[in-house]
Design a protein around this motif. Structure first.
Motif, mmCIF file in Angstrom:
data_model
loop_
_atom_site.group_PDB
_atom_site.id
_atom_site.type_symbol
_atom_site.label_atom_id
_atom_site.label_comp_id
_atom_site.label_asym_id
_atom_site.label_seq_id
_atom_site.Cartn_x
_atom_site.Cartn_y
_atom_site.Cartn_z
ATOM 1 N N GLU A 1 0.711 -1.251 0.067
ATOM 2 C CA GLU A 1 -0.001 -0.127 0.383
ATOM 3 C C GLU A 1 0.673 1.209 -0.079
ATOM 4 O O GLU A 1 1.650 1.241 0.434
ATOM 5 N N ILE A 2 0.193 2.153 -0.941
ATOM 6 C CA ILE A 2 1.529 3.196 -0.880
ATOM 7 C C ILE A 2 1.034 4.068 0.421
ATOM 8 O O ILE A 2 0.099 4.085 0.516
ATOM 9 N N PRO A 3 1.995 4.678 1.168
ATOM 10 C CA PRO A 3 2.129 5.205 2.251
ATOM 11 C C PRO A 3 1.456 6.453 2.067
ATOM 12 O O PRO A 3 2.297 7.692 1.233
ATOM 13 N N LYS A 4 0.743 7.146 3.056
ATOM 14 C CA LYS A 4 0.426 8.601 2.711
ATOM 15 C C LYS A 4 1.260 9.667 4.362
ATOM 16 O O LYS A 4 1.153 8.735 5.473
ATOM 17 N N TYR A 5 1.820 10.570 4.069
ATOM 18 C CA TYR A 5 2.355 10.910 4.976
ATOM 19 C C TYR A 5 1.500 12.910 5.816
ATOM 20 O O TYR A 5 1.292 12.879 4.704
ATOM 21 N N ASN A 6 1.782 12.525 6.978
ATOM 22 C CA ASN A 6 1.133 13.882 7.038
ATOM 23 C C ASN A 6 2.725 15.078 7.927
ATOM 24 O O ASN A 6 3.406 14.276 8.579
ATOM 25 N N ILE A 7 1.917 16.250 7.876
ATOM 26 C CA ILE A 7 3.050 17.225 8.598
ATOM 27 C C ILE A 7 2.306 17.677 9.613
ATOM 28 O O ILE A 7 1.342 18.466 9.406
ATOM 29 N N GLN A 8 2.537 17.861 10.718
ATOM 30 C CA GLN A 8 2.717 18.748 11.743
ATOM 31 C C GLN A 8 3.042 20.374 11.753
ATOM 32 O O GLN A 8 4.847 19.931 11.152
ATOM 33 N N LEU A 9 3.151 21.324 11.979
ATOM 34 C CA LEU A 9 3.628 22.668 11.597
ATOM 35 C C LEU A 9 3.665 23.367 12.899
ATOM 36 O O LEU A 9 2.741 23.448 14.015
ATOM 37 N N THR A 10 4.586 23.584 13.102
ATOM 38 C CA THR A 10 4.959 24.442 14.839
ATOM 39 C C THR A 10 4.713 25.596 14.808
ATOM 40 O O THR A 10 5.710 26.252 14.161
ATOM 41 N N PHE A 11 4.285 26.998 15.308
ATOM 42 C CA PHE A 11 4.308 29.037 14.905
ATOM 43 C C PHE A 11 4.855 28.687 15.815
ATOM 44 O O PHE A 11 5.055 28.235 17.404
ATOM 45 N N GLU A 12 5.430 30.158 16.429
ATOM 46 C CA GLU A 12 6.294 31.165 16.783
ATOM 47 C C GLU A 12 5.827 31.562 18.299
ATOM 48 O O GLU A 12 5.884 31.221 19.209
ATOM 49 N N ASP A 13 3.652 31.420 17.816
ATOM 50 C CA ASP A 13 3.009 32.019 18.637
ATOM 51 C C ASP A 13 2.632 30.349 19.631
ATOM 52 O O ASP A 13 2.247 30.354 20.691
ATOM 53 N N GLY A 14 3.489 29.300 19.420
ATOM 54 C CA GLY A 14 3.107 27.964 20.493
ATOM 55 C C GLY A 14 1.725 27.420 19.148
ATOM 56 O O GLY A 14 1.682 26.438 19.832
ATOM 57 N N THR A 15 0.887 27.787 18.820
ATOM 58 C CA THR A 15 0.341 27.029 17.794
ATOM 59 C C THR A 15 -0.026 25.761 16.820
ATOM 60 O O THR A 15 1.473 25.931 16.858
ATOM 61 N N THR A 16 -0.032 24.746 16.625
ATOM 62 C CA THR A 16 -0.334 23.636 15.590
ATOM 63 C C THR A 16 -0.859 23.438 14.137
ATOM 64 O O THR A 16 -1.948 24.509 14.756
ATOM 65 N N SER A 17 -0.578 23.026 13.132
ATOM 66 C CA SER A 17 -1.795 23.019 12.993
ATOM 67 C C SER A 17 -0.801 21.911 11.510
ATOM 68 O O SER A 17 0.535 21.941 11.543
ATOM 69 N N GLU A 18 -2.121 21.159 10.745
ATOM 70 C CA GLU A 18 -1.723 19.709 10.284
ATOM 71 C C GLU A 18 -2.027 19.741 8.781
ATOM 72 O O GLU A 18 -3.283 20.469 8.260
ATOM 73 N N ILE A 19 -0.651 18.904 8.026
ATOM 74 C CA ILE A 19 -1.692 18.763 6.197
ATOM 75 C C ILE A 19 -1.634 17.814 6.448
ATOM 76 O O ILE A 19 -0.602 17.064 6.791
ATOM 77 N N HIS A 20 -3.021 17.296 5.867
ATOM 78 C CA HIS A 20 -2.945 15.627 5.307
ATOM 79 C C HIS A 20 -1.670 15.512 4.240
ATOM 80 O O HIS A 20 -2.627 16.143 2.872
ATOM 81 N N THR A 21 -2.011 13.842 4.168
ATOM 82 C CA THR A 21 -1.519 13.346 2.830
ATOM 83 C C THR A 21 -0.040 14.800 1.940
ATOM 84 O O THR A 21 -0.974 14.940 0.696
ATOM 85 N N PHE A 22 0.220 14.685 2.438
ATOM 86 C CA PHE A 22 1.739 15.444 1.585
ATOM 87 C C PHE A 22 2.259 14.898 -0.189
ATOM 88 O O PHE A 22 2.289 13.983 -0.438
ATOM 89 N N PRO A 23 1.945 15.240 -1.022
ATOM 90 C CA PRO A 23 2.412 15.249 -1.815
ATOM 91 C C PRO A 23 3.202 14.259 -2.858
ATOM 92 O O PRO A 23 4.239 15.403 -3.981
ATOM 93 N N PHE A 24 4.154 13.648 -2.008
ATOM 94 C CA PHE A 24 5.269 13.409 -1.643
ATOM 95 C C PHE A 24 5.451 12.599 -3.290
ATOM 96 O O PHE A 24 4.405 11.557 -3.751
ATOM 97 N N GLY A 25 6.425 13.337 -4.539
ATOM 98 C CA GLY A 25 6.620 12.780 -5.870
ATOM 99 C C GLY A 25 5.322 12.496 -7.315
ATOM 100 O O GLY A 25 5.602 12.031 -7.574
ATOM 101 N N ASP A 26 5.135 14.236 -6.235
ATOM 102 C CA ASP A 26 3.662 14.389 -7.279
ATOM 103 C C ASP A 26 3.862 16.029 -7.064
ATOM 104 O O ASP A 26 3.407 16.270 -8.408
#
Length: 261
Positions: free
Chosen positions: A141-166
């Protein structure tokens, strides 16, 4: 004689013109080659100037991908980490200590798709190894990868299924607390904006219970019944004077000391 001299002179002039043209063309070709070399060198220098996220390999290795990222979130990113969507926790920060991914900055992300879990084969049970071997025989199965961003103000956000290879380049954006990507998809041959998808995947905020103010209950149902009984004030005026009785008599007109015969 004169004709021969004129012919010789014309031949010499023609030869000189051809030689001059060849010299000019050679010079122009050399100049173009030099400009191209300078452009390539400038491009390489620009690529080398980009800071990296993750470890850049010393040589090209299959399974290690790089993507140019531009931070258009409007915030400074202090944490950047990637995990397989099936994993529970994110690994350590890909940015080095005190390294900040500034707003509008462009960097080169390096990620090893072949990176294994920290658990070694020696620590796996025989049952786990058997299960793993069975999975390897099936279609992977082709794996899917998520990315977590942490900002300087302490908040976080998540990006789902980063398009590696695309894609080779991607932009990081932020709307409210939702991070999303804008990139050109190689497979779909068009620009992709993941905002709506990320909004759908964003966790729904839990509404805090509304605290009821502590108030006293007042009974304002006052009894305004003013229907007084006036019968008590109904006097019998018969046989009475201003004082309400005759002297030596009763109110019914009979003598108090009357002797009944």
């Amino acid at each position: 004689m004169k004709k021969k001299i004129v012919t010789v002179l014309m031949t010499a002039m023609l030869g000189s013109s051809i030689l001059f043209a060849q010299t000019a063309m050679a010079a122009d070709t050399a100049e173009q080659t030099e400009d191209t070399a300078k452009a390539d060198e400038t491009s390489e220098e620009k690529t080398e100037e980009l800071k990296t996220i993750g470890e850049k390999p010393e040589k090209e290795t299959e399974g290690i991908l790089d993507v140019k990222l531009k931070n258009l979130t409007g915030k400074v990113i202090t944490g950047f980490t990637i995990k397989n969507e099936k994993d529970e926790k994110y690994p350590d920060n890909f940015l080095k200590e005190d390294d900040k991914f500034a707003a509008d900055e462009e960097r080169e992300l390096w990620f090893d798709l072949n990176k294994k879990d920290e658990t070694s084969d020696a620590e796996k049970t025989e049952d786990a190894k058997t299960e793993e071997n069975a999975e390897n025989t099936e279609e992977k199965e082709i794996p899917k990868y998520n990315i977590q961003l942490t900002f300087e103000d302490g908040t976080t956000s998540e990006i789902h299924t980063f398009p590696f290879g695309d894609t080779e380049e991607a932009e990081l954006h932020l709307e409210g607390s939702v991070a999303y990507l804008v990139f050109d998809s190689a497979s779909q041959k068009k620009s992709i904006n993941t905002l709506e998808n990320e909004k759908a995947l964003a966790p729904t905020p839990t509404a805090a219970p509304v605290a009821q103010p502590a108030t006293e209950s007042y009974d304002n149902s006052y009894d305004y019944d003013n229907s007084y009984d006036y019968d008590d004030n109904s006097y019998d005026a018969a046989g009475s004077d201003d004082s309400g009785s005759d002297e030596g008599g009763s109110a019914d007109g009979c003598l108090d000391n009357a002797i009944l015969n």
